[in-house]
Design an enzyme around this catalytic site. Structure first.
Site, mmCIF file in Angstrom:
data_model
loop_
_atom_site.group_PDB
_atom_site.id
_atom_site.type_symbol
_atom_site.label_atom_id
_atom_site.label_comp_id
_atom_site.label_asym_id
_atom_site.label_seq_id
_atom_site.Cartn_x
_atom_site.Cartn_y
_atom_site.Cartn_z
ATOM 1 N N LYS A 125 0.859 -1.186 0.000
ATOM 2 C CA LYS A 125 0.000 0.000 0.000
ATOM 3 C C LYS A 125 0.899 1.241 0.000
ATOM 4 O O LYS A 125 1.746 1.412 0.887
ATOM 5 C CB LYS A 125 -0.875 -0.047 1.255
HETATM 6 O O1 G3P Z 1 -8.071 1.886 5.002
HETATM 7 C C1 G3P Z 1 -8.109 3.193 5.412
HETATM 8 C C2 G3P Z 1 -9.430 3.875 5.365
HETATM 9 O O2 G3P Z 1 -10.448 2.959 5.272
HETATM 10 C C3 G3P Z 1 -9.578 4.889 6.451
HETATM 11 O O3 G3P Z 1 -10.822 4.906 7.051
HETATM 12 O O4 G3P Z 1 -12.370 5.517 8.861
HETATM 13 O O5 G3P Z 1 -9.982 6.240 9.006
HETATM 14 O O6 G3P Z 1 -11.512 7.298 7.368
HETATM 15 P P1 G3P Z 1 -11.188 6.065 8.124
#
Ligand code: G3P
Length: 217
Positions: free
Chosen positions: A87
């Site tokens: 990633k």
């Molecule tokens: O994989 C990373 C992404 O899904 C982040 O999610 O909830 O931190 O905005 P969030």
């Protein structure tokens, strides 16, 4: 649409995997920190533990931001297991690194995508997956699902092969809307996946069926 779980929590990963519908896992440094995993040795072990639970693509994020650092880190991560996908953040050095990984047979997930322009660049570099963060876009008053529609349309017109991996999912409706918009993958918290199960009429209907079944017992 493939289902990935977006967590580094092994218990949650097992629970989702036991449902039989899990195709992979995404993690990031924040999710690792949330479960108390830090330091290269612990992070490496954790990725291997995840690979031993789920037979599907597992995204492992680099923390370097320069080309040489991203390549060195990504090579190490990719060597951990055949299912690891490196990633890489959507930055200039990241795009260069994704192209290098593509040319050298290492699969990538370009993360932190917030615009169609970024999605085009990542696809041009050959990213296996691109991750638009739809919840974070919604948080700013823009429309995350609209971005998925836009990227889907561009990729279909142009024949770009990168898979659209909708990330930053906040609720079950996001998953449904991503499926409608043509996302190839949705990476979700366990709560949002389990939320798809729920409907009050299902609970009421089942209670009635079980009650009626007792009449003939
Ligand atoms: O994989 C990373 C992404 O899904 C982040 O999610 O909830 O931190 O905005 P969030």
């Amino acid at each position: 649409m493939k289902f990935f779980i977006d967590t580094a929590d092994l218990a949650q990963i097992k629970e989702a995997n036991d449902l039989g519908i899990l195709d992979g896992v995404t993690t990031n440094p924040s999710l690792m920190a949330k479960v108390g995993i830090s330091g290269e040795a612990a992070v490496t072990k954790h990725y291997i533990d995840i690979c031993n639970i789920v037979d599907g693509d597992i995204s492992a994020e680099v923390v370097s931001t320069d080309f040489d650092g991203i390549i060195a880190e990504g090579k190490k991560l990719a060597a951990l297991h055949k299912n690891i996908v490196v990633k890489v953040p959507m930055i200039k050095e990241g795009v260069k690194a994704i192209k290098w990984f593509t040319d050298n047979g290492i699969r990538t997930n370009c993360t932190l995508i917030f615009s169609a322009g970024q999605a085009i660049l990542a696809a041009k570099a050959g990213a296996t997956y691109i991750s638009p963060f739809i919840g974070r876009i919604d948080d700013t008053g823009w429309d995350g699902i609209e971005l998925i529609h836009q990227i889907r349309q561009i990729y279909s017109i142009q024949g770009f092969k990168s898979e659209i991996l909708a990330a930053s999912i906040r609720n079950p409706n996001h998953i449904i809307k991503c499926a409608e918009a043509g996302a190839d993958v949705c990476t979700c918290p366990l709560e949002s996946i389990l939320g798809l199960l729920k409907h009050p009429l299902t609970d009421i209907g089942l209670a009635k069926f079980l009650e009626d079944a007792k009449k003939f017992a």
